[in-house]
Design a protein around this motif. Structure first.
Motif, PDB file in Angstrom:
ATOM      1  N   ASP A 115      -4.171  53.797  45.123  1.00  0.00           N
ATOM      2  CA  ASP A 115      -2.720  53.654  45.175  1.00  0.00           C
ATOM      3  C   ASP A 115      -2.117  54.580  44.131  1.00  0.00           C
ATOM      4  O   ASP A 115      -2.557  54.590  42.964  1.00  0.00           O
ATOM      5  N   VAL A 116      -1.118  55.363  44.545  1.00  0.00           N
ATOM      6  CA  VAL A 116      -0.506  56.357  43.660  1.00  0.00           C
ATOM      7  C   VAL A 116       0.958  56.002  43.471  1.00  0.00           C
ATOM      8  O   VAL A 116       1.693  55.810  44.456  1.00  0.00           O
ATOM      9  N   ALA A 117       1.399  55.927  42.225  1.00  0.00           N
ATOM     10  CA  ALA A 117       2.800  55.680  41.896  1.00  0.00           C
ATOM     11  C   ALA A 117       3.300  56.839  41.053  1.00  0.00           C
ATOM     12  O   ALA A 117       2.680  57.190  40.037  1.00  0.00           O
ATOM     13  N   VAL A 118       4.404  57.460  41.488  1.00  0.00           N
ATOM     14  CA  VAL A 118       4.969  58.618  40.786  1.00  0.00           C
ATOM     15  C   VAL A 118       6.376  58.261  40.337  1.00  0.00           C
ATOM     16  O   VAL A 118       7.217  57.824  41.149  1.00  0.00           O
ATOM     17  N   GLU A 119       6.644  58.454  39.055  1.00  0.00           N
ATOM     18  CA  GLU A 119       7.971  58.199  38.478  1.00  0.00           C
ATOM     19  C   GLU A 119       8.516  59.502  37.913  1.00  0.00           C
ATOM     20  O   GLU A 119       7.861  60.156  37.097  1.00  0.00           O
ATOM     21  N   SER A 151       0.014  54.131  49.182  1.00  0.00           N
ATOM     22  CA  SER A 151      -1.179  53.266  49.156  1.00  0.00           C
ATOM     23  C   SER A 151      -2.288  53.878  49.999  1.00  0.00           C
ATOM     24  O   SER A 151      -2.035  54.567  51.004  1.00  0.00           O
ATOM     25  N   GLY A 152      -3.515  53.585  49.583  1.00  0.00           N
ATOM     26  CA  GLY A 152      -4.668  54.036  50.346  1.00  0.00           C
ATOM     27  C   GLY A 152      -4.782  55.540  50.454  1.00  0.00           C
ATOM     28  O   GLY A 152      -5.197  56.061  51.497  1.00  0.00           O
ATOM     29  N   VAL A 153      -4.428  56.242  49.421  1.00  0.00           N
ATOM     30  CA  VAL A 153      -4.476  57.711  49.439  1.00  0.00           C
ATOM     31  C   VAL A 153      -5.928  58.164  49.361  1.00  0.00           C
ATOM     32  O   VAL A 153      -6.688  57.729  48.485  1.00  0.00           O
ATOM     33  N   VAL A 196       2.249  60.039  36.804  1.00  0.00           N
ATOM     34  CA  VAL A 196       1.445  59.589  37.934  1.00  0.00           C
ATOM     35  C   VAL A 196       0.510  58.485  37.465  1.00  0.00           C
ATOM     36  O   VAL A 196      -0.172  58.634  36.440  1.00  0.00           O
ATOM     37  N   ALA A 197       0.445  57.391  38.209  1.00  0.00           N
ATOM     38  CA  ALA A 197      -0.477  56.287  37.920  1.00  0.00           C
ATOM     39  C   ALA A 197      -1.391  56.089  39.124  1.00  0.00           C
ATOM     40  O   ALA A 197      -0.919  55.995  40.265  1.00  0.00           O
ATOM     41  N   LEU A 198      -2.697  56.045  38.857  1.00  0.00           N
ATOM     42  CA  LEU A 198      -3.692  55.856  39.913  1.00  0.00           C
ATOM     43  C   LEU A 198      -4.373  54.510  39.728  1.00  0.00           C
ATOM     44  O   LEU A 198      -4.714  54.125  38.609  1.00  0.00           O
ATOM     45  N   ASP A 199      -4.625  53.831  40.846  1.00  0.00           N
ATOM     46  CA  ASP A 199      -5.332  52.553  40.794  1.00  0.00           C
ATOM     47  C   ASP A 199      -6.073  52.371  42.113  1.00  0.00           C
ATOM     48  O   ASP A 199      -5.452  52.347  43.179  1.00  0.00           O
ATOM     49  N   GLY A 200      -7.398  52.298  42.040  1.00  0.00           N
ATOM     50  CA  GLY A 200      -8.164  52.149  43.267  1.00  0.00           C
ATOM     51  C   GLY A 200      -9.639  52.416  43.040  1.00  0.00           C
ATOM     52  O   GLY A 200     -10.184  52.099  41.963  1.00  0.00           O
ATOM     53  N   GLU A 201     -10.278  53.013  44.040  1.00  0.00           N
ATOM     54  CA  GLU A 201     -11.717  53.262  43.983  1.00  0.00           C
ATOM     55  C   GLU A 201     -11.997  54.686  44.437  1.00  0.00           C
ATOM     56  O   GLU A 201     -11.500  55.125  45.490  1.00  0.00           O
ATOM     57  N   VAL A 202     -12.794  55.388  43.635  1.00  0.00           N
ATOM     58  CA  VAL A 202     -13.187  56.762  43.956  1.00  0.00           C
ATOM     59  C   VAL A 202     -14.692  56.879  43.765  1.00  0.00           C
ATOM     60  O   VAL A 202     -15.232  56.447  42.733  1.00  0.00           O
ATOM     61  N   ASN A 203     -15.377  57.421  44.745  1.00  0.00           N
ATOM     62  CA  ASN A 203     -16.840  57.585  44.698  1.00  0.00           C
ATOM     63  C   ASN A 203     -17.545  56.255  44.439  1.00  0.00           C
ATOM     64  O   ASN A 203     -18.557  56.195  43.739  1.00  0.00           O
TER      65      ASN A 203
END
Length: 391
Positions: A115-119, A151-153, A196-203
């Motif tokens: 999930d990516v949030a950009v302010e 979401s789900g990027v 930019v704030a990232l929250d999720g799963e990578v690899n």
């Protein structure tokens, strides 16, 4: 003849050194053999293991800006409504409104979903840099430009957000603030900031990261210019520890066995030679070595010559050492004459013949026995009549 030749003399010297320093040389051989054995054993029998870290996955995300400005005022260069994009500078009177797009995307070796949030924020401030590199901020105005959430990027999927501001009005507003404060030291800076704030799963690994990217906008007279994007990429990686057998190069795999062989063979040879008597040096050989050392020391005082019979028939005074004969020559201001075969040294003086006969050594004695079998002594010296003058 010197101890049957230079080769015989060298052999005696080597044996004398090995005999005198036997235990030291043997210790060196033991150390070399031990070191070689240890290296060979380590390289072949027990190489051991090493632990390494290997990267199995990685990811990287970064943000970038693109800019554009639409011509809104008549001018001799561009038609009204023309869009100018990614220019190094724009004219305030022709296209005062800056339209920008910020895009963030990431790449991953093993996929991901975040999930990516950009302010977005517009920051106008007056700052001054000191001589020591520090920055003094006199005033600051922040204006929100909006937020974007996605979401789900997945990797390679950009998240974009836009902004639009009249740079001419922003610059006039900053000038008005400075004027109302009675003038502000330093300079006014305009910056668009995207957080930019990232929250999720990578690899397959959880990720919670944030990053900030800045777009400075500089105003200079009748133009304004977007600057270079400021900010750093966000990265991550996954590693695993691998245990493998340690490997060794030629210095260990070849050098170890060679050192072991040299040490063992050398120690065996030394031990055999010591107890078999092959390293022993006889009294005659040691005397000959001492003589050769003295001969080299006084070489400048000695001349090789064949003395006439008249000189050799003089009453003879035997001197017990070569150094004593050289002292005699120095006292009477004369030279020391050596027979060509090295069998005798003479100093003729005032009707006397001072003489010294060097030790022959066992090798020379053996040569004389060989010469006797041929009927000609090896050091036979036919003294001529025209040799060195009598002193």
């Amino acid at each position: 003849m010197s101890l049957g030749g230079d080769r015989d003399l060298l052999g005696v010297r080597v044996r004398a050194i090995l005999d005198e320093w036997f235990w030291a040389v043997a210790l060196v051989a033991v150390v070399v053999a031990g070191a070689g054995g240890y290296v060979a054993y380590t390289a072949y029998a027990a190489p051991g293991t090493t632990v390494e870290e290997r990267q199995v996955s990685s990811w990287e995300g970064n943000g970038s800006y693109t800019t554009a400005a639409t011509v809104t005022e008549p001018n001799p260069l561009y038609a009204t409504g023309t869009e100018l994009s990614d220019r190094p500078a724009y004219f305030l009177t022709v296209s005062p409104r800056l339209d920008g797009t910020f895009a963030f995307e990431y790449a991953a070796s093993g996929g991901g979903s975040v999930d990516v949030a950009v302010e977005q924020t517009l920051v106008v401030r007056a700052v001054e840099e000191g001589e020591d590199g520090s920055t003094v901020e006199y005033w600051r105005i922040e204006e929100p430009l909006g937020t974007t959430d996605a979401s789900g990027v997945t990797p390679g999927e950009p998240v974009r957000t836009t902004f639009s501001r009249n740079v001419s009005r922003v610059a006039n507003r900053a000038a008005n603030v400075t004027e109302r404060l009675g003038g502000t030291p330093g300079s006014t800076r305009i910056t668009v900031i995207n957080t930019v704030a990232l929250d999720g799963e990578v690899n397959g690994q959880p990720v919670e990261r944030s990053a900030t990217y800045r777009l400075p906008v500089g105003v200079d007279g009748s133009t304004y210019a977007p600057g270079e994007t400021g900010g750093q990429a966000v990265t991550g990686s996954t590693t695993e520890r691998i245990t493998r057998e340690r490997t060794y190069g030629p210095a260990w795999r070849v050098g170890g066995p060679v050192a072991l062989l040299i040490g063992v063979v050398g120690l065996a040879g030394l031990t055999y030679g010591r107890y078999d008597g092959q390293l022993a040096v006889s009294v005659a050989e040691r005397d000959r070595l001492d003589f050769e050392s003295t001969r080299e020391e006084f070489d400048d005082w000695i001349t090789t010559a064949r003395l006439p019979s008249a000189v050799l028939d003089r009453p003879r005074v035997d001197v017990d050492s070569l150094s004593g004969l050289v002292d005699t020559a120095i006292d009477v201001d004369a030279r020391v004459f050596e027979r060509p075969d090295g069998a005798a040294f003479y100093v003729p003086h005032e009707g006397l013949l001072y003489a010294y006969t060097p030790p022959r050594g066992e090798a020379v004695v053996a040569d004389e026995r060989d010469g006797a079998s041929t009927g000609r002594p090896p050091d036979a010296d036919s003294e001529g009549d025209g040799g060195a003058d009598e002193s």
